[in-house]
Design a protein around this motif. Structure first.
Motif, short mmCIF file in Angstrom:
data_model
loop_
_atom_site.label_atom_id
_atom_site.label_comp_id
_atom_site.label_asym_id
_atom_site.label_seq_id
_atom_site.Cartn_x
_atom_site.Cartn_y
_atom_site.Cartn_z
N LYS A 103 0.83 -1.20 0.00
CA LYS A 103 0.00 0.00 0.00
C LYS A 103 0.87 1.26 0.00
CE LYS A 103 -3.81 -2.24 2.46
NZ LYS A 103 -4.68 -2.20 3.68
N LYS B 275 3.57 7.26 4.41
CA LYS B 275 3.27 8.42 5.24
C LYS B 275 3.42 8.13 6.74
CE LYS B 275 -0.08 10.12 1.83
NZ LYS B 275 -1.51 10.42 1.57
N GLU C 212 0.20 4.28 0.67
CA GLU C 212 -0.06 5.21 1.77
C GLU C 212 0.75 4.90 3.02
OE1 GLU C 212 -3.71 2.37 1.60
OE2 GLU C 212 -2.33 3.36 0.19
#
Length: 280
Positions: free
Chosen positions: A134, A139, A136
């Motif tokens: 993933k 972050k 994301e």
């Protein structure tokens, strides 16, 4: 401050059993958030047989510090999701790498909490790598840690990780838990990590779950793969039925715990046995 785990269940069991029950939602077997009200004193530093539910030893005859468990209980930042009994297993195998600037690869970043935990445990000089499918997750990984995005069974991605980090000391597979992914990742990475490295696979209870392509004694499951590696470990005693392989020559031990499998590497020499006895 010192801590000890108090079982919330009336029936007494082993410390690990009590801890796991205390960390489950009643009637579900699923983990829940631990409150500090569950915990009071003794993970480390106490004396006597009550000295902490998880304080065993590092394998070198030294008591484990319980440091990772304390970190988990006090974590108020990135999400960290672990079974309680994992922490003393981590310390048993990872303590030897502290102060040596190790390189650690964790497959499966989730909320980023474990990468932060490894950074705290191994220190600023360690190289902490994360791999996740993933995008994301970049972050939440933390600026000091490096992240690779892609599937854990992608050989091109794994080759890139190895090329850029040629001496990986510890691999922690907490990725998809899909059987073929676990096997493909192990077969690609294990021969190439440090000669004295550790390869740890967690959440192996998924080997018995159909949604991960697992099942009891199901062909192609990670657990059946591990059983075959036990035979490989003993290839020298099979009178040629199994060839002595690179795995046999490079593996010191295979340790199986509830939901965790640990492979320790070390170059192996010729097996020899001697006799000692009283002088005749």
């Amino acid at each position: 401050m010192q801590w000890t785990m108090i079982s919330l269940i009336g029936r007494m069991g082993s410390p690990h059993e009590n801890a796991r029950r205390a960390s489950q939602r009643p009637g579900t077997g699923k983990p829940t958030r631990l409150s500090r009200s569950v915990v009071q004193k003794g993970l480390a530093g106490s004396e006597g047989p009550e000295a902490g539910a998880f304080a065993s030893d590092t394998g070198k005859g030294e008591p484990m510090s319980g440091e990772l468990h304390r970190y988990f209980l006090n974590n108020g930042e990135r999400r960290l999701h672990k079974w309680v009994h994992y922490f003393d297993i981590y310390e048993r195998y990872f303590d030897q790498f502290r102060g040596r600037a190790p390189t650690i690869l964790e497959i499966g970043i989730f909320g980023g909490g474990s990468l932060a935990m490894w950074r705290d445990y191994f220190g600023a000089d360690a190289t902490i790598l994360g791999l996740d499918i993933k995008p994301e997750t970049e972050k939440v990984a933390g600026a000091a840690n490096r992240v690779y995005i892609g599937s854990q069974d992608d050989p091109a991605l794994l080759d890139r990780v190895l090329a850029e980090n040629p001496s990986i000391d510890i691999v922690i597979d907490d990725g998809s838990h899909v059987m073929r992914h676990m096997i493909a990742t192990f077969e690609h990475l294990y021969p190439r990590i440090s000669p004295n490295g550790v390869y740890l696979v967690e959440d192996t209870h998924t080997c018995y779950m159909s949604k991960f392509d697992g099942g009891l004694r199901r062909e192609g499951s990670w657990m059946e793969f591990v059983k075959d590696r036990l035979d490989d470990l003993h290839a020298t005693y099979t009178n040629g039925e199994l060839k002595v392989s690179a795995f046999t020559r490079s593996t010191k031990s295979i340790s199986i715990y509830d939901s965790i499998a640990v492979f320790e590497k070390a170059p192996q020499g010729k097996r020899q046995a001697f006799i000692t006895e009283a002088m005749s």
